[in-house]
Design a protein around this motif. Structure first.
Motif, PDB file in Angstrom:
ATOM      1  N   ASP A  49       0.808  -1.224   0.000  1.00 28.26           N
ATOM      2  CA  ASP A  49       0.000   0.000   0.000  1.00 28.26           C
ATOM      3  C   ASP A  49       0.839   1.271   0.000  1.00 28.26           C
ATOM      4  O   ASP A  49       0.303   2.362  -0.209  1.00 28.26           O
ATOM      5  CB  ASP A  49      -0.946   0.005   1.213  1.00 28.26           C
ATOM      6  CG  ASP A  49      -1.870  -1.204   1.173  1.00 28.26           C
ATOM      7  OD1 ASP A  49      -2.169  -1.669   0.051  1.00 28.26           O
ATOM      8  OD2 ASP A  49      -2.255  -1.704   2.248  1.00 28.26           O
ATOM      9  N   HIS A  50       2.118   1.145   0.319  1.00 26.55           N
ATOM     10  CA  HIS A  50       2.993   2.325   0.365  1.00 26.55           C
ATOM     11  C   HIS A  50       4.247   2.029  -0.446  1.00 26.55           C
ATOM     12  O   HIS A  50       5.251   1.569   0.093  1.00 26.55           O
ATOM     13  CB  HIS A  50       3.379   2.651   1.818  1.00 26.55           C
ATOM     14  CG  HIS A  50       2.193   2.820   2.709  1.00 26.55           C
ATOM     15  ND1 HIS A  50       1.445   3.975   2.738  1.00 26.55           N
ATOM     16  CD2 HIS A  50       1.610   1.983   3.590  1.00 26.55           C
ATOM     17  CE1 HIS A  50       0.462   3.828   3.597  1.00 26.55           C
ATOM     18  NE2 HIS A  50       0.525   2.635   4.123  1.00 26.55           N
ATOM     19  N   TYR A 107      10.124   0.222   1.948  1.00 22.94           N
ATOM     20  CA  TYR A 107      10.689  -1.118   1.726  1.00 22.94           C
ATOM     21  C   TYR A 107      11.152  -1.659   3.072  1.00 22.94           C
ATOM     22  O   TYR A 107      11.758  -0.926   3.856  1.00 22.94           O
ATOM     23  CB  TYR A 107      11.896  -1.049   0.795  1.00 22.94           C
ATOM     24  CG  TYR A 107      11.584  -0.595  -0.609  1.00 22.94           C
ATOM     25  CD1 TYR A 107      11.472  -1.513  -1.652  1.00 22.94           C
ATOM     26  CD2 TYR A 107      11.425   0.758  -0.890  1.00 22.94           C
ATOM     27  CE1 TYR A 107      11.200  -1.083  -2.941  1.00 22.94           C
ATOM     28  CE2 TYR A 107      11.147   1.188  -2.176  1.00 22.94           C
ATOM     29  CZ  TYR A 107      11.040   0.264  -3.202  1.00 22.94           C
ATOM     30  OH  TYR A 107      10.772   0.680  -4.477  1.00 22.94           O
ATOM     31  N   ARG A 108      10.868  -2.927   3.328  1.00 26.60           N
ATOM     32  CA  ARG A 108      11.362  -3.550   4.567  1.00 26.60           C
ATOM     33  C   ARG A 108      12.161  -4.812   4.198  1.00 26.60           C
ATOM     34  O   ARG A 108      11.612  -5.909   4.150  1.00 26.60           O
ATOM     35  CB  ARG A 108      10.198  -3.912   5.497  1.00 26.60           C
ATOM     36  CG  ARG A 108       9.493  -2.682   6.039  1.00 26.60           C
ATOM     37  CD  ARG A 108       8.805  -2.932   7.367  1.00 26.60           C
ATOM     38  NE  ARG A 108       8.266  -1.694   7.898  1.00 26.60           N
ATOM     39  CZ  ARG A 108       7.001  -1.299   7.739  1.00 26.60           C
ATOM     40  NH1 ARG A 108       6.143  -2.060   7.105  1.00 26.60           N
ATOM     41  NH2 ARG A 108       6.601  -0.154   8.250  1.00 26.60           N
ATOM     42  N   ARG A 165      15.403  -7.267  10.096  1.00 22.29           N
ATOM     43  CA  ARG A 165      14.688  -6.423   9.128  1.00 22.29           C
ATOM     44  C   ARG A 165      15.041  -4.970   9.354  1.00 22.29           C
ATOM     45  O   ARG A 165      15.291  -4.565  10.492  1.00 22.29           O
ATOM     46  CB  ARG A 165      13.169  -6.555   9.338  1.00 22.29           C
ATOM     47  CG  ARG A 165      12.553  -7.814   8.817  1.00 22.29           C
ATOM     48  CD  ARG A 165      11.116  -7.896   9.319  1.00 22.29           C
ATOM     49  NE  ARG A 165      10.654  -9.265   9.296  1.00 22.29           N
ATOM     50  CZ  ARG A 165       9.825  -9.748   8.373  1.00 22.29           C
ATOM     51  NH1 ARG A 165       9.355  -8.964   7.449  1.00 22.29           N
ATOM     52  NH2 ARG A 165       9.441 -11.007   8.395  1.00 22.29           N
ATOM     53  N   GLU A 166      15.028  -4.186   8.270  1.00 19.75           N
ATOM     54  CA  GLU A 166      15.170  -2.745   8.405  1.00 19.75           C
ATOM     55  C   GLU A 166      14.113  -2.088   7.536  1.00 19.75           C
ATOM     56  O   GLU A 166      13.405  -2.767   6.779  1.00 19.75           O
ATOM     57  CB  GLU A 166      16.583  -2.308   7.980  1.00 19.75           C
ATOM     58  CG  GLU A 166      17.634  -2.685   8.994  1.00 19.75           C
ATOM     59  CD  GLU A 166      18.955  -1.956   8.790  1.00 19.75           C
ATOM     60  OE1 GLU A 166      19.255  -1.568   7.650  1.00 19.75           O
ATOM     61  OE2 GLU A 166      19.675  -1.772   9.793  1.00 19.75           O
ATOM     62  N   GLU A 167      14.030  -0.767   7.634  1.00 16.98           N
ATOM     63  CA  GLU A 167      13.008  -0.047   6.873  1.00 16.98           C
ATOM     64  C   GLU A 167      13.648   1.116   6.124  1.00 16.98           C
ATOM     65  O   GLU A 167      14.419   1.886   6.711  1.00 16.98           O
ATOM     66  CB  GLU A 167      11.948   0.489   7.834  1.00 16.98           C
ATOM     67  CG  GLU A 167      10.813   1.227   7.144  1.00 16.98           C
ATOM     68  CD  GLU A 167       9.836   1.788   8.163  1.00 16.98           C
ATOM     69  OE1 GLU A 167       8.736   1.221   8.292  1.00 16.98           O
ATOM     70  OE2 GLU A 167      10.174   2.784   8.844  1.00 16.98           O
ATOM     71  N   PHE A 168      13.346   1.215   4.848  1.00 14.43           N
ATOM     72  CA  PHE A 168      13.812   2.328   4.019  1.00 14.43           C
ATOM     73  C   PHE A 168      12.582   3.045   3.469  1.00 14.43           C
ATOM     74  O   PHE A 168      11.725   2.407   2.864  1.00 14.43           O
ATOM     75  CB  PHE A 168      14.643   1.824   2.832  1.00 14.43           C
ATOM     76  CG  PHE A 168      15.985   1.257   3.201  1.00 14.43           C
ATOM     77  CD1 PHE A 168      16.097  -0.016   3.737  1.00 14.43           C
ATOM     78  CD2 PHE A 168      17.145   1.991   3.002  1.00 14.43           C
ATOM     79  CE1 PHE A 168      17.332  -0.547   4.071  1.00 14.43           C
ATOM     80  CE2 PHE A 168      18.386   1.474   3.333  1.00 14.43           C
ATOM     81  CZ  PHE A 168      18.472   0.197   3.878  1.00 14.43           C
ATOM     82  N   ILE A 169      12.525   4.351   3.678  1.00 18.02           N
ATOM     83  CA  ILE A 169      11.435   5.135   3.091  1.00 18.02           C
ATOM     84  C   ILE A 169      12.065   6.104   2.093  1.00 18.02           C
ATOM     85  O   ILE A 169      12.940   6.907   2.452  1.00 18.02           O
ATOM     86  CB  ILE A 169      10.647   5.897   4.168  1.00 18.02           C
ATOM     87  CG1 ILE A 169      10.131   4.917   5.234  1.00 18.02           C
ATOM     88  CG2 ILE A 169       9.475   6.657   3.532  1.00 18.02           C
ATOM     89  CD1 ILE A 169       9.420   5.563   6.395  1.00 18.02           C
ATOM     90  N   PHE A 170      11.638   5.990   0.854  1.00 15.55           N
ATOM     91  CA  PHE A 170      12.240   6.843  -0.190  1.00 15.55           C
ATOM     92  C   PHE A 170      11.569   8.212  -0.241  1.00 15.55           C
ATOM     93  O   PHE A 170      10.361   8.346  -0.028  1.00 15.55           O
ATOM     94  CB  PHE A 170      12.193   6.120  -1.544  1.00 15.55           C
ATOM     95  CG  PHE A 170      13.337   5.167  -1.693  1.00 15.55           C
ATOM     96  CD1 PHE A 170      14.475   5.522  -2.398  1.00 15.55           C
ATOM     97  CD2 PHE A 170      13.310   3.922  -1.055  1.00 15.55           C
ATOM     98  CE1 PHE A 170      15.555   4.653  -2.486  1.00 15.55           C
ATOM     99  CE2 PHE A 170      14.379   3.060  -1.145  1.00 15.55           C
ATOM    100  CZ  PHE A 170      15.513   3.420  -1.864  1.00 15.55           C
ATOM    101  N   SER A 171      12.406   9.194  -0.511  1.00 17.53           N
ATOM    102  CA  SER A 171      11.936  10.578  -0.530  1.00 17.53           C
ATOM    103  C   SER A 171      10.958  10.789  -1.689  1.00 17.53           C
ATOM    104  O   SER A 171      11.151  10.247  -2.780  1.00 17.53           O
ATOM    105  CB  SER A 171      13.158  11.488  -0.690  1.00 17.53           C
ATOM    106  OG  SER A 171      12.750  12.770  -1.030  1.00 17.53           O
ATOM    107  N   THR A 172       9.921  11.562  -1.434  1.00 17.09           N
ATOM    108  CA  THR A 172       8.985  11.872  -2.526  1.00 17.09           C
ATOM    109  C   THR A 172       9.478  13.095  -3.300  1.00 17.09           C
ATOM    110  O   THR A 172       9.214  13.230  -4.492  1.00 17.09           O
ATOM    111  CB  THR A 172       7.567  12.149  -1.970  1.00 17.09           C
ATOM    112  OG1 THR A 172       7.678  13.017  -0.846  1.00 17.09           O
ATOM    113  CG2 THR A 172       6.884  10.864  -1.559  1.00 17.09           C
ATOM    114  N   SER A 173      10.248  13.965  -2.612  1.00 21.75           N
ATOM    115  CA  SER A 173      10.735  15.169  -3.301  1.00 21.75           C
ATOM    116  C   SER A 173      12.012  14.882  -4.097  1.00 21.75           C
ATOM    117  O   SER A 173      12.304  15.545  -5.080  1.00 21.75           O
ATOM    118  CB  SER A 173      10.993  16.286  -2.286  1.00 21.75           C
ATOM    119  OG  SER A 173      11.892  15.836  -1.306  1.00 21.75           O
ATOM    120  N   GLU A 174      12.806  13.888  -3.660  1.00 19.89           N
ATOM    121  CA  GLU A 174      14.020  13.515  -4.400  1.00 19.89           C
ATOM    122  C   GLU A 174      13.930  12.031  -4.764  1.00 19.89           C
ATOM    123  O   GLU A 174      14.453  11.182  -4.036  1.00 19.89           O
ATOM    124  CB  GLU A 174      15.268  13.727  -3.533  1.00 19.89           C
ATOM    125  CG  GLU A 174      15.661  15.158  -3.320  1.00 19.89           C
ATOM    126  CD  GLU A 174      16.946  15.246  -2.492  1.00 19.89           C
ATOM    127  OE1 GLU A 174      18.030  15.050  -3.057  1.00 19.89           O
ATOM    128  OE2 GLU A 174      16.838  15.472  -1.281  1.00 19.89           O
TER     129      GLU A 174
END
Lengths: 386, 174
Positions: free
Chosen positions: A183-184, A188-189, A209-218
């Motif tokens: 959904d998002h 990424y996990r 496990r880790e979590e990566f959230i990618f920038s929406t502006s970059e």
């Protein structure tokens, strides 16, 4: 004849192991080149250090002001960016980072600073700049602006290197499975499998496990990088620190004893979705081409007898998390289960004779998350309700 | 060079130990190289708690064990390669019986429990002392003595079992 010397003559013959001089010499030459390559990596002459500073500065400036060349280059996919960061984070310790940090610490301890002005002067030193530039030179291209600085301050990059150095352990990234949130799509996990090895070659594994959230502006840059709550990062630090207590005693380790004659493999799978709705799958096969690859993957794993605590925990987990149960039986009498293998989503497998609910028996000594995913796909291939 | 001397002095012994575990010349050379590479990396941390040779054998055991884990090999030892026996120094005539005995010995060893195999290999073939064997296997000296006694009894029983056993009782589809 006494049992202690009855076989001495035969043992004597077994000592006679031939080895050609050529093979011995070739092994030495290969070893020598590996050692020399390692030495070159460890020894950084002054001009290389200078070159690194120059390159680091160049990279830092370059990433602050992207050039036309860079803009036209093929950007990395999100998965490639994650993999690159994990390669750095989970292969270590990074000796160059430790060397730069030690140089900077040494300078601070050897130089007396009486006021802020004198300390500010120290911050202009080569040692400090080399050290602080190493972070953007290593990670800069993967993070969006400002993110790396906050990660450095919170000690969230290069977070295991000091622990590894202190404990004399080497860490190696064994496997990564990158999962994108349905959904998002920016989240990424990844599931990360690492190995830890001490100087005597003893090795243990850990999955986290880790979590990566990618920038929406970059786009293509990481906007947030976090450990997942209960993801296994703290346990990894513990394993590094107390390595010896986690080394499996070979005495207790064995492989499963699946001593039954069967020609059919059946399974039941329980897969809850994110809304908590549970999907059940099942199937049977007597096709050896389908059975053999599954059995080959699971019957050489290292197992030990489950403890009471593990049994209790597994009992609670069984109705909670995704799991697959494999039943070995015969085509002629499918009602009789000869052996049960339960695979939990967290990568733990439980082996038990007869029909078993999957909490008592022999349990794997470490999780096999990748194997779980692999076998799940194999089973789904002959699911009745797929 | 310190490492070269270490290799000259000990590599044959390390190789022969690994070879008896894997029974494959190329793998044994590769694992010997890996053992000495690990020794090189750990040389500074070697605390002389054991002799250099014993320390190297311990590394060799861990390196080989890791190799078996990676290759997912069930049996720790592979004493059943007849071609190895064919290619060794035994002459075809006059020593036929001895050759047969040796083949039987390999077969008997292969069928023993892993810890019996290990203790026999180190004590009887590598000629390690009880203390050295305990260090390599991570056992107490009392445990080495106890396992050694039981291993010899088990070997004797296996060796003299008339006709031997069928190769396992597990009937598997494959």
């Amino acid at each position: 004849m006494e049992p202690s010397n009855e076989f001495d003559e035969l043992f004597e013959e077994m000592k006679d192991v031939e080895r050609s001089r050529e093979a011995k010499q070739n092994t030495w030459l290969s070893l020598k080149s590996r050692i020399e390559a390692k030495r070159k990596r460890n020894i950084f002459p002054a001009f290389i250090a200078l070159a690194i500073v120059a390159i680091a500065s160049f990279l830092f400036l370059t990433f602050s002001n992207p050039s036309e060349t860079e803009q036209s280059a093929e950007p990395l996919s999100n998965e490639e960016v994650i993999r690159a960061v994990l390669e750095i984070e989970y292969n270590g310790p990074d000796r160059e980072l430790l060397r730069l940090m030690n140089d900077w610490m040494k300078l601070q301890s050897e130089t007396v600073t009486n006021n802020q002005e004198e300390y500010d002067q120290l911050l202009e030193s080569k040692e400090y700049k080399d050290y602080i530039n190493y972070y953007p030179a290593t990670f800069g291209e993967y993070f969006s602006e400002g993110v790396l600085a906050s990660l450095i301050n919170a000690n969230l990059v290069f977070k295991y290197d000091h622990h590894l150095e202190d404990a004399g352990i080497e860490m190696h990234l064994e496997n990564v499975e990158i999962k994108q949130e349905k959904d998002h799509p920016n989240i990424y996990r990844p599931i990360i499998e690492v190995s830890l090895t001490n100087s005597e070659g003893q090795k243990i594994y850990h999955t986290l496990r880790e979590e990566f959230i990618f920038s929406t502006s970059e786009p293509g840059k990481i906007g947030s990088y976090n450990g997942v709550k209960d993801g296994g990062g703290l346990e990894l630090q513990q394993k590094i620190k107390y390595f010896n207590t986690y080394v499996v005693n070979d005495e207790d380790v064995k492989t499963p004893s699946i001593d039954v004659s069967f020609d059919t493999l059946c399974f039941n799978g329980r897969t809850p979705d994110q809304q908590g709705k549970v999907e059940f799958k099942s199937g049977c096969t007597s096709d050896t081409n389908q059975i053999q690859p599954i059995m080959t993957r699971i019957d050489n794993l290292f197992v030990k007898e489950t403890t009471e605590q593990e049994t209790r925990e597994r009992g609670e987990l069984l109705p909670e998390i995704e799991n697959y149960q494999i039943y070995l039986t015969n085509e002629a009498d499918k009602g009789t289960t000869l052996y049960t293998i339960t695979l939990y989503e967290d990568g733990i497998l439980v082996f038990a004779p007869d029909s078993n609910i999957g909490i008592v028996g022999d349990i794997t000594t470490k999780p096999h998350v990748f194997l779980y995913e692999e076998i799940k796909l194999m089973l789904d291939e002959f699911a009745d309700n797929e | 060079m310190e490492m070269e001397q270490l290799y000259k002095d000990h590599s044959d012994r390390v190789y022969s130990y690994i070879y008896l575990l894997v029974r494959h010349k190329e793998f044994a050379e590769d694992l010997t190289q890996e053992t000495f590479y690990k020794a090189y990396k750990g040389l500074n941390t070697f605390n002389k708690q054991a002799s250099t040779a014993t320390w190297l054998l311990k590394i060799a055991r861990n390196v080989t064990y890791d190799y078996f884990r990676r290759k997912r090999v069930i049996q720790f030892f592979s004493f059943d390669k007849v071609q190895d026996l064919e290619s060794n120094a035994l002459s075809p005539e006059g020593r036929f019986e001895q050759k047969e005995q040796l083949a039987r010995m390999y077969d008997s060893l292969r069928k023993l429990k892993k810890d019996y195999q290990e203790v026999l290999l180190l004590r009887k073939i590598q000629e390690c002392s009880i203390k050295e064997t305990a260090y390599i296997l991570g056992w107490t000296e009392a445990k080495v003595k106890m396992k050694m006694t039981r291993a010899l009894v088990a070997l004797k029983k296996e060796f003299h079992q008339e006709g031997g056993r069928a190769n396992g009782t597990i009937k598997r589809i494959r």
